[in-house]
Structure formats: C-alpha cells, structure tokens
Design a protein around this motif. Structure first.
Motif, PDB file in Angstrom:
ATOM      1  N   MET A 120       0.849  -1.176   0.000  1.00  0.00           N
ATOM      2  CA  MET A 120       0.000   0.000   0.000  1.00  0.00           C
ATOM      3  C   MET A 120       0.896   1.241   0.000  1.00  0.00           C
ATOM      4  SD  MET A 120      -2.895   1.154   2.797  1.00  0.00           S
ATOM      5  CE  MET A 120      -3.774  -0.369   2.640  1.00  0.00           C
ATOM      6  N   ASN A 121       0.598   2.181  -0.889  1.00  0.00           N
ATOM      7  CA  ASN A 121       1.441   3.371  -0.951  1.00  0.00           C
ATOM      8  C   ASN A 121       1.093   4.347   0.174  1.00  0.00           C
ATOM      9  OD1 ASN A 121      -0.718   5.049  -1.743  1.00  0.00           O
ATOM     10  ND2 ASN A 121      -0.366   4.661  -3.899  1.00  0.00           N
ATOM     11  N   ALA A 122       1.958   5.342   0.374  1.00  0.00           N
ATOM     12  CA  ALA A 122       1.811   6.269   1.499  1.00  0.00           C
ATOM     13  C   ALA A 122       0.522   7.080   1.409  1.00  0.00           C
ATOM     14  CB  ALA A 122       3.018   7.189   1.580  1.00  0.00           C
ATOM     15  N   ALA A 123       0.163   7.519   0.212  1.00  0.00           N
ATOM     16  CA  ALA A 123      -1.055   8.320   0.062  1.00  0.00           C
ATOM     17  C   ALA A 123      -2.289   7.498   0.415  1.00  0.00           C
ATOM     18  CB  ALA A 123      -1.163   8.858  -1.362  1.00  0.00           C
ATOM     19  N   ARG A 124      -2.314   6.252  -0.016  1.00  0.00           N
ATOM     20  CA  ARG A 124      -3.442   5.365   0.285  1.00  0.00           C
ATOM     21  C   ARG A 124      -3.506   5.073   1.782  1.00  0.00           C
ATOM     22  NH1 ARG A 124      -8.421   3.748  -0.873  1.00  0.00           N
ATOM     23  NH2 ARG A 124      -8.746   1.644  -0.174  1.00  0.00           N
ATOM     24  N   ALA A 125      -2.358   4.849   2.397  1.00  0.00           N
ATOM     25  CA  ALA A 125      -2.319   4.586   3.831  1.00  0.00           C
ATOM     26  C   ALA A 125      -2.862   5.773   4.615  1.00  0.00           C
ATOM     27  CB  ALA A 125      -0.901   4.251   4.273  1.00  0.00           C
ATOM     28  N   GLN A 126      -2.500   6.991   4.186  1.00  0.00           N
ATOM     29  CA  GLN A 126      -2.999   8.187   4.867  1.00  0.00           C
ATOM     30  C   GLN A 126      -4.501   8.334   4.648  1.00  0.00           C
ATOM     31  OE1 GLN A 126      -1.015  11.861   3.954  1.00  0.00           O
ATOM     32  NE2 GLN A 126      -2.134  12.968   5.499  1.00  0.00           N
ATOM     33  N   GLN A 127      -4.990   8.011   3.451  1.00  0.00           N
ATOM     34  CA  GLN A 127      -6.429   8.077   3.185  1.00  0.00           C
ATOM     35  C   GLN A 127      -7.190   7.148   4.116  1.00  0.00           C
ATOM     36  OE1 GLN A 127      -6.820   7.161  -0.999  1.00  0.00           O
ATOM     37  NE2 GLN A 127      -7.483   9.234  -1.430  1.00  0.00           N
ATOM     38  N   VAL A 170       0.598   9.348  14.223  1.00  0.00           N
ATOM     39  CA  VAL A 170       0.028   8.008  14.081  1.00  0.00           C
ATOM     40  C   VAL A 170       0.662   7.298  12.875  1.00  0.00           C
ATOM     41  CG1 VAL A 170      -2.066   6.651  13.732  1.00  0.00           C
ATOM     42  CG2 VAL A 170      -2.115   8.647  15.234  1.00  0.00           C
ATOM     43  N   GLU A 171       0.871   8.038  11.794  1.00  0.00           N
ATOM     44  CA  GLU A 171       1.561   7.451  10.633  1.00  0.00           C
ATOM     45  C   GLU A 171       2.958   6.971  11.022  1.00  0.00           C
ATOM     46  OE1 GLU A 171       1.447  10.745   7.918  1.00  0.00           O
ATOM     47  OE2 GLU A 171      -0.310   9.943   6.893  1.00  0.00           O
ATOM     48  N   ARG A 172       3.652   7.773  11.817  1.00  0.00           N
ATOM     49  CA  ARG A 172       5.021   7.437  12.226  1.00  0.00           C
ATOM     50  C   ARG A 172       5.047   6.176  13.082  1.00  0.00           C
ATOM     51  NH1 ARG A 172       6.300  11.864  15.096  1.00  0.00           N
ATOM     52  NH2 ARG A 172       6.256  10.856  17.118  1.00  0.00           N
ATOM     53  N   VAL A 173       4.184   6.089  14.085  1.00  0.00           N
ATOM     54  CA  VAL A 173       4.214   4.917  14.965  1.00  0.00           C
ATOM     55  C   VAL A 173       3.691   3.668  14.256  1.00  0.00           C
ATOM     56  CG1 VAL A 173       4.221   6.198  17.129  1.00  0.00           C
ATOM     57  CG2 VAL A 173       2.038   5.459  16.163  1.00  0.00           C
ATOM     58  N   ARG A 174       2.811   3.840  13.288  1.00  0.00           N
ATOM     59  CA  ARG A 174       2.347   2.677  12.509  1.00  0.00           C
ATOM     60  C   ARG A 174       3.426   2.182  11.555  1.00  0.00           C
ATOM     61  NH1 ARG A 174      -3.022   3.616   9.435  1.00  0.00           N
ATOM     62  NH2 ARG A 174      -2.808   1.415   9.006  1.00  0.00           N
ATOM     63  N   GLY A 175       4.271   3.100  11.089  1.00  0.00           N
ATOM     64  CA  GLY A 175       5.260   2.755  10.086  1.00  0.00           C
ATOM     65  C   GLY A 175       6.570   2.221  10.608  1.00  0.00           C
ATOM     66  N   ARG A 176       6.745   2.182  11.913  1.00  0.00           N
ATOM     67  CA  ARG A 176       8.039   1.734  12.438  1.00  0.00           C
ATOM     68  C   ARG A 176       8.155   0.244  12.452  1.00  0.00           C
ATOM     69  NH1 ARG A 176       6.000   0.508  17.382  1.00  0.00           N
ATOM     70  NH2 ARG A 176       4.753   2.072  18.360  1.00  0.00           N
ATOM     71  N   LEU A 182      -6.085   6.034   7.063  1.00  0.00           N
ATOM     72  CA  LEU A 182      -5.845   6.448   8.433  1.00  0.00           C
ATOM     73  C   LEU A 182      -6.721   7.637   8.833  1.00  0.00           C
ATOM     74  CD1 LEU A 182      -4.250   6.370  11.072  1.00  0.00           C
ATOM     75  CD2 LEU A 182      -2.478   7.715   9.941  1.00  0.00           C
ATOM     76  N   ASP A 183      -6.908   8.578   7.945  1.00  0.00           N
ATOM     77  CA  ASP A 183      -7.635   9.804   8.265  1.00  0.00           C
ATOM     78  C   ASP A 183      -9.034   9.531   8.829  1.00  0.00           C
ATOM     79  OD1 ASP A 183      -7.809  12.794   8.223  1.00  0.00           O
ATOM     80  OD2 ASP A 183      -9.382  12.351   6.769  1.00  0.00           O
ATOM     81  N   PRO A 184      -9.891   8.756   8.156  1.00  0.00           N
ATOM     82  CA  PRO A 184     -11.225   8.520   8.733  1.00  0.00           C
ATOM     83  C   PRO A 184     -11.174   7.728  10.038  1.00  0.00           C
ATOM     84  CG  PRO A 184     -10.988   7.349   6.638  1.00  0.00           C
ATOM     85  CD  PRO A 184      -9.754   8.176   6.836  1.00  0.00           C
ATOM     86  N   ALA A 185     -10.216   6.815  10.158  1.00  0.00           N
ATOM     87  CA  ALA A 185     -10.098   6.047  11.395  1.00  0.00           C
ATOM     88  C   ALA A 185      -9.703   6.957  12.558  1.00  0.00           C
ATOM     89  CB  ALA A 185      -9.086   4.923  11.223  1.00  0.00           C
TER      90      ALA A 185
END
Length: 91
Positions: free
Chosen positions: A1-8, A85-91, A10-13
């Motif tokens: 999954m690319n970064a833009a899709r992951a952020q999409q 949240v993106e940072r802690v999910r991506g580690r 994550l945002d509603p969650a």
C-alpha cells in the motif's frame, strides 16, 4: 500500500477515534483541517483526552506506543497528530 493510500485509510479512522474519545459530533470532526489546533484550542482536548487518545490509538491500530515516542508537538494540530500516528504505525 502506498503512502497516500495509507494516509487516506488512516484519516477517517483517526477522525472516528477523536469523535469517540472527545465526544465530538460527526460534523465537527469532519471539519477538522490539518492545521487546526487541538491541545489548548479545543476545550475537550485536555491532558486526560491525550491519555485516552493514546490508549485508543494503541487499541484501534493494534500497536504499542512507547513513552519516548510521544512528544507534545504531536498533539498541537490535527496534521501533527495524523503524522504521529503514521510514524508509529510505520516503524
């Protein structure tokens, strides 16, 4: 999954989690912008809300947040919270 899709995804969650933790109505959560100040600007966003939000992030995203990963700046704006949240999910 690319970064833009992951952020999409994550945002509603994250918006849903904020609504749950802060008790905000859906329209108010939908209006959050990346530069909207949170801590100190939203009356509902106090130190207890931060603690509950961290627990909610761990539960909802199935991860563990270490104390040394959390900085006050992570809670200044909706955008900085999203980046945290993106940072802690991506580690």
């Amino acid at each position: 999954m690319n970064a833009a899709r992951a952020q999409q995804d994550l945002d509603p969650a994250l918006r849903g989690l904020l609504a749950d933790v802060l008790g905000l109505p859906a329209d108010r959560v939908a209006a959050l912008t990346r530069d909207l100040e949170l801590f100190g600007a939203l009356p509902e966003f106090d130190s207890m809300a931060v603690a509950n939000l961290l627990t909610g992030i761990e539960d909802r995203f199935h991860l563990t947040i270490e104390d040394d990963e959390v900085e006050a700046e992570d809670f200044l704006t909706y955008g900085s919270l999203l980046a945290f949240v993106e940072r802690v999910r991506g580690r």
